[in-house]
Design a protein around this motif. Sequence first.
Motif, PDB file in Angstrom:
ATOM      1  N   LEU A  22      -0.753   3.097  23.907  1.00  0.00           N
ATOM      2  CA  LEU A  22       0.420   2.313  23.492  1.00  0.00           C
ATOM      3  C   LEU A  22       0.840   1.307  24.553  1.00  0.00           C
ATOM      4  O   LEU A  22       1.459   0.284  24.239  1.00  0.00           O
ATOM      5  N   ASN A  23       0.494   1.593  25.822  1.00  0.00           N
ATOM      6  CA  ASN A  23       0.845   0.674  26.906  1.00  0.00           C
ATOM      7  C   ASN A  23      -0.343  -0.174  27.350  1.00  0.00           C
ATOM      8  O   ASN A  23      -0.305  -0.785  28.423  1.00  0.00           O
ATOM      9  N   SER A  24      -1.394  -0.209  26.505  1.00  0.00           N
ATOM     10  CA  SER A  24      -2.578  -1.047  26.747  1.00  0.00           C
ATOM     11  C   SER A  24      -3.245  -0.754  28.081  1.00  0.00           C
ATOM     12  O   SER A  24      -3.751  -1.660  28.755  1.00  0.00           O
ATOM     13  N   HIS A  25      -3.263   0.505  28.491  1.00  0.00           N
ATOM     14  CA  HIS A  25      -3.917   0.882  29.743  1.00  0.00           C
ATOM     15  C   HIS A  25      -5.429   0.844  29.546  1.00  0.00           C
ATOM     16  O   HIS A  25      -5.948   1.308  28.524  1.00  0.00           O
ATOM     17  N   PRO A  26      -6.158   0.280  30.503  1.00  0.00           N
ATOM     18  CA  PRO A  26      -7.608   0.109  30.299  1.00  0.00           C
ATOM     19  C   PRO A  26      -8.422   1.401  30.364  1.00  0.00           C
ATOM     20  O   PRO A  26      -9.552   1.437  29.876  1.00  0.00           O
ATOM     21  N   SER A  27      -7.877   2.465  30.958  1.00  0.00           N
ATOM     22  CA  SER A  27      -8.677   3.675  31.192  1.00  0.00           C
ATOM     23  C   SER A  27      -8.677   4.606  29.973  1.00  0.00           C
ATOM     24  O   SER A  27      -8.422   5.808  30.095  1.00  0.00           O
ATOM     25  N   VAL A  28      -8.963   4.061  28.812  1.00  0.00           N
ATOM     26  CA  VAL A  28      -9.077   4.853  27.586  1.00  0.00           C
ATOM     27  C   VAL A  28     -10.338   4.395  26.875  1.00  0.00           C
ATOM     28  O   VAL A  28     -10.598   3.191  26.751  1.00  0.00           O
ATOM     29  N   SER A  29     -11.123   5.341  26.394  1.00  0.00           N
ATOM     30  CA  SER A  29     -12.359   4.975  25.709  1.00  0.00           C
ATOM     31  C   SER A  29     -12.043   4.283  24.388  1.00  0.00           C
ATOM     32  O   SER A  29     -10.981   4.494  23.786  1.00  0.00           O
ATOM     33  N   ALA A  30     -12.977   3.469  23.949  1.00  0.00           N
ATOM     34  CA  ALA A  30     -12.794   2.737  22.694  1.00  0.00           C
ATOM     35  C   ALA A  30     -12.640   3.706  21.523  1.00  0.00           C
ATOM     36  O   ALA A  30     -11.837   3.480  20.599  1.00  0.00           O
TER      37      ALA A  30
END
Length: 338
Positions: A22-30
């Motif tokens: 929800l906070n557009s953090h890059p460390s999440v897999s697609a």
Amino acid sequence: MASIKDVAAQAGVSVATVSRVLNSHPSVSAEARTRVLAAVDALGYRPNAVARSLRTAQTRTLGLVISDVLNPYFTELARFVEEEARALGYSVIIGNADERPELQDHHIRTLIDRRIDGLLVSPADGGSPLMGEVSLSGTPMVFVDRWIPGIDVPVVRADGTGAVRDLVAHLHGLGHRRLAIIAGPAATTTGNERVEAFREALRELGLALPDAYIGQGDFQAASGRRATERFLALAEPPEVVFAADNLMALGALDAIRARGLRVPDDIALAAFDDIPWFVHTDPPITAVAQPTADLARAAVRALADLIEGRTPQSVTLPARLVVRRSCGQDATDQRSTR
């Protein structure tokens, strides 16, 4: 109402992962991001804006204090500010100063108390100590349309000097030599700037601006009416009245008609700040048009830059002359677009 825990359970991930998505953090897999967003849509989840603001110290809200919401120019400016802010993820709270410095300051204090992220202000005058205090406090602030000299914040405004010069040249070409102006408040930068631009344009053509041909207005229709009544009572009234804003121009038109006079046959009329109504008057009114939408967008972007720690530059955009029939000629000039 669905909670963030419900979204996490639906997506099969942790609450922390939902928060990062929800906070557009890059460390999440697609793949995880896709599951979370699908769960958000399926459950109709909406983040709690209040809770988020407490965590981030941001409310994603901007304050806009305008000089007069009844002035069509500022109404249009507010519309485009809200449109651009929404595109950048911000909401806007609007305060109407009604050309009253004390009401302006009230709105600014209220908006700061509500923890807005930044302020857009079109100052009602140039003497408010509060503006300097806000600037020194570190609250992100941008002046739009008007500004206060000596306060170091970005300014987004239009420069009407060239357009006023074009207007005076147009009037001179039509044979007009006695030109009068209804000025705005001397305490505002726009009030002073428009008079000086008009005076300088006349000087370049070898024409004077007598004191009798300067009417003092306050950007309200009633003042335009009073100033024009005084012009028309002179032993040698002007051939043209140039109102330094649209509401004063409408007041001037009322005064001219009350005398039984016709525009442009008996007296010509022009205005600063074009508005949609001017094409519907009889005759349509020649005006200096400001790039309202571009000003609003530039102001919002400058404020967003300040909020995000960047250093935006001030922006000055040119106004343009729109020639219509109120000065004695059909609107055939190429500078006219409507």
